[in-house]
Design a protein around this motif. Structure first.
Motif, PDB file in Angstrom:
ATOM      1  N   ALA B  28      17.866  16.963   7.415  1.00 46.40           N
ATOM      2  CA  ALA B  28      17.273  18.107   6.977  1.00 46.40           C
ATOM      3  C   ALA B  28      16.537  19.148   7.786  1.00 46.40           C
ATOM      4  O   ALA B  28      16.295  20.241   7.455  1.00 46.40           O
ATOM      5  N   VAL B  29      16.614  18.805   9.177  1.00 48.00           N
ATOM      6  CA  VAL B  29      16.053  19.625  10.067  1.00 48.00           C
ATOM      7  C   VAL B  29      17.072  19.932  11.148  1.00 48.00           C
ATOM      8  O   VAL B  29      16.566  20.661  12.309  1.00 48.00           O
ATOM      9  N   GLY B  99      11.696  19.002   6.685  1.00 49.82           N
ATOM     10  CA  GLY B  99      12.768  19.364   6.339  1.00 49.82           C
ATOM     11  C   GLY B  99      13.150  18.811   4.734  1.00 49.82           C
ATOM     12  O   GLY B  99      12.550  17.869   4.468  1.00 49.82           O
ATOM     13  N   GLN B 100      13.715  19.620   3.944  1.00 45.76           N
ATOM     14  CA  GLN B 100      13.984  19.094   2.534  1.00 45.76           C
ATOM     15  C   GLN B 100      15.423  19.170   2.314  1.00 45.76           C
ATOM     16  O   GLN B 100      16.212  20.053   3.070  1.00 45.76           O
ATOM     17  N   VAL B 101      16.132  18.383   1.262  1.00 44.52           N
ATOM     18  CA  VAL B 101      17.385  18.709   0.773  1.00 44.52           C
ATOM     19  C   VAL B 101      17.775  20.176   0.401  1.00 44.52           C
ATOM     20  O   VAL B 101      16.659  20.830  -0.162  1.00 44.52           O
ATOM     21  N   PRO B 160      13.633  23.387   2.355  1.00 47.29           N
ATOM     22  CA  PRO B 160      15.144  22.927   2.294  1.00 47.29           C
ATOM     23  C   PRO B 160      16.136  23.432   3.587  1.00 47.29           C
ATOM     24  O   PRO B 160      15.897  24.541   4.043  1.00 47.29           O
ATOM     25  N   SER B 161      17.059  22.571   3.704  1.00 52.09           N
ATOM     26  CA  SER B 161      17.867  22.850   4.876  1.00 52.09           C
ATOM     27  C   SER B 161      18.859  24.097   4.604  1.00 52.09           C
ATOM     28  O   SER B 161      18.793  24.870   5.890  1.00 52.09           O
ATOM     29  N   ASP B 162      19.207  24.333   3.473  1.00 50.80           N
ATOM     30  CA  ASP B 162      19.916  25.425   3.468  1.00 50.80           C
ATOM     31  C   ASP B 162      19.198  26.725   3.775  1.00 50.80           C
ATOM     32  O   ASP B 162      19.908  27.607   4.297  1.00 50.80           O
TER      33      ASP B 162
END
Ligand SMILES: Cc1ncc(C[n+]2csc(CCOP(=O)(O)OP(=O)(O)O)c2C)c(N)n1
Ligand SMILES: [Mg+2]
Lengths: 73, 553
Positions: B28-29, B99-101, B160-162
């Motif tokens: 996630a990062v 980081g997050q989904v 979030p990663s996006d």
């Protein structure tokens, strides 16, 4: 013995859990709770049972995005 | 200017003056690590995320700047929980970026999705998840502002990663609106000064808040002007110079006899930046007695929280002291001092006399050896920590770093590493126990790889000494899981690329300490001491502050 606490703050997604967490950590029981959210502002009125309302109010006041706390004994 | 979210994160870090970050990559990062790959920032890879968060914390404690830590979602984020709690309970400014989904996967128990905002809400000053690209930069700026404003604390921002991949328009720097810091009431300042001017048995207590507020000069002026004995909490050590004749030392559960007795018998106690926690007060209901307590604190919720105080001065210590000092009169308290000196003579300090190898003696030798060098001591938790607090002489703030409020074993080594990055010209001395070392000891590898010339003093008493001490004194000598078996500390240091020596006598220690200096890698000294050595004085938890445990019956 009851104490009423009025909290006003920014309408953020974690506003309510933050307030409830503070109350829970102090071991405060909630008798009733009323929340009004308008656009950016949220107003919460909580009736507490047997609470050390002064300390609860100080702890709530230092939460980010809480703009005011009033206690009505 | 258009850029990806990850590039924007790096830009905010630069804008905030961040030079070093500590972290560990993961799914996630990856975009953030991609942006960090060629960023002009030192990005330190630790062995474990706990190491990263403690290092960021140690960096902040040593420098006074905000420490930064990065972790991936799920287990990466949960691995920083202890470090956030440690920073929270000691009011240390840290910004953690997790980081997050991706946003579309939130709330679905996706792979490595943990509600880290929910998990860390009670142990951060503030935390939030970013849900939209345009929120990213303002939220990060806010995180830095909150971390250092007023009473500092850790802030976590979950990204979030996006959103790290998506492009955004980098916004202009705007002023962040923060809650105002209260100012102490001038009438109460006057009353407080009048009380101190009339005091016969005054005591000044310094705590961690005094370090944050950088009031070392003001405290010296105050203590000298009013002739005040100065005691320190664990968090305050160094903010008032330990070698000044008015510094009498540590107060609290393992406070010196004269310090605790002075506090107990004082008629006026000035508390500069301490929350008067249970480890400081013992029985809080019998702490105040008839004395006048003047509590100065930036956080209003600390006033009257643990001990009801007479005069509350809520505001920044620096401002409060600036107004308080001119009202304080020159004073002299020869009788009070004579009494304190007499109490001091009651304490048996023979454990530090060098007739055998003990931790207190080691502390006195460290103090002597490093008297002429800027030396930062970073201690772990347990007996080793208390011996360090009692027997090291610390003369400057931010030169004794320890996990006070949380008492986190394993803080020491990564904390020392963070301090070494913050203060490359200072000698960093890490002090820990044989138990605590093993909790985060793999950071010895990180410190070695980074060529940090740390000196790591492992006080090996072959036990979880502090717990064993309680078992001896209060649990009928039933040493349940506190006796530790052999571990090759020096071999471990060597396998990490560092070096070390085991010492069993005072002479060997002196030799090893010479060898440890002027190196380019960490050096570990395993100091083997008696298992049965106790930290004394001691006040049992909840007992009144002058009721010292009798250990020799
Ligand atoms: C993470 C963590 N787990 C458990 C404890 C409880 N604890 C406090 S002191 C101590 C003993 C520490 O042993 P060691 O590191 O050998 O230090 P010593 O007391 O022997 O100097 C323990 C287990 C703690 N403070 N932190
Ligand atoms: Mg030990």
């Amino acid at each position: 013995m009851f104490a009423k606490v009025r909290v006003t703050g920014k309408n953020e997604e974690t506003f309510l859990p933050r307030v409830l967490r503070v109350l829970a950590k102090q071991g405060v029981h909630i008798r009733s709770l009323h929340l009004d959210a308008e656009a950016d502002v949220v107003k919460l009125e909580v009736l507490l049972v047997e609470a050390a309302a002064a300390q609860v109010a100080k702890l709530l006041a230092k939460q980010m995005f809480v703009s005011s706390v009033e206690t009505v004994e | 200017m258009k850029m990806t979210g990850a590039q924007a994160i790096v830009k905010v870090l630069q804008e905030q003056g961040v030079e070093t970050v500590f972290g560990y990559p993961g799914g996630a990062v990856i975009p953030l690590y991609n942006a960090l790959y060629d960023a002009p920032l030192k990005n330190v890879l630790t062995a474990h995320e706990q190491g990263a968060i403690h290092a960021a914390d140690g960096y902040a404690r040593a420098s006074g700047k905000v420490g930064v830590c990065i972790a991936t979602s799920g287990p990466g984020a949960t691995n920083i929980v202890t470090g956030l709690a440690t920073a929270y309970l000691d009011s240390i400014p840290v910004v953690a970026i997790s980081g997050q989904v991706p946003v579309a996967n939130l709330g679905r128990d996706s792979f490595q999705e943990i509600d880290i905002v929910g998990v860390t809400m009670p142990i951060t000053k503030y935390n939030a998840i970013v849900r939209k690209s345009e929120e990213l930069v303002p939220m990060l700026r806010l995180a830095f502002a909150i971390a250092k404003n007023g009473r500092p604390g850790p802030v976590l921002i979950d990204i979030p990663s996006d959103l790290q991949v998506k492009e955004l328009e980098y916004p202009e720097l705007e002023k962040v609106e923060l809650p105002e810091v209260l100012k102490a009431d001038e009438g109460i300042i006057e009353k407080a000064a009048a009380a101190l001017n009339e005091a016969e048995r005054p005591v000044l207590m310094v705590g961690g808040g005094a370090v944050t507020s950088s009031v070392e000069k003001e405290l010296i002026e105050l203590a000298h002007k009013a002739d005040l004995p100065v005691v320190s909490t664990l968090m305050g050590l160094g903010v008032y110079p330990g070698s000044d004749e008015r510094a009498i030392g540590l107060t609290g559960m393992h406070g010196h006899m004269d310090c605790n007795l002075a506090v107990a018998n004082a008629d006026v106690l000035v508390v500069a930046g301490s929350r008067l926690s249970d480890r400081v007060t013992g029985d809080r209901n019998r702490y105040a007695g008839t004395k006048t307590i003047i509590q100065m604190d930036i956080d209003q919720s600390e006033i009257d929280k643990n001990v009801g105080v007479t005069l509350a001065l809520d505001g920044d210590l620096k401002e409060t002291l600036a107004k308080f000092l001119p009202l304080v009169k020159e004073g002299k308290h020869p009788e009070w001092w004579a009494q304190i000196r007499e109490w001091d003579r009651m304490e048996d300090r023979s454990v530090a006399d060098g007739s055998r190898l003990t931790a207190p003696w080691v502390m006195t030798q460290l103090t002597k050896t490093f008297a002429d060098r800027d030396t930062i001591y970073v201690t772990d938790v347990g007996q080793n920590q208390m011996w360090a607090a009692q027997y090291l002489t610390i003369d400057k703030p931010r030169h004794h770093l320890t996990s006070g409020g949380c008492g986190t074993m394993g803080f020491g080594l990564p904390g020392a590493m963070g301090a070494a990055f913050a203060k490359p010209d200072s000698q960093i001395v890490h002090i820990c126990g044989d138990g605590g070392f093993k909790m985060t000891g793999l950071e010895m590898f990180t410190a070695s790889r980074e060529n940090l010339p740390l000196i790591s003093i492992v006080i090996n008493n072959s036990c979880l000494g502090m717990v064993r001490q309680w078992q001896q004194l209060f649990y009928n000598e039933r040493y349940s899981n506190t006796i530790l078996t052999e571990f090759d500390f020096v071999g471990f240091a060597k396998s990490c690329g560092a070096d070390g020596r085991t010492v069993t006598t005072c002479e060997e220690f002196t030799e090893a300490l010479k060898e440890a200096q002027n190196r380019t890698k960490p050096f570990l000294i395993e100091v083997r001491i008696e298992q049965s050595d106790l930290v004394e004085p001691m006040v049992a938890a909840g007992a009144v502050i002058y009721d010292f445990v009798k250990t020799h019956i």
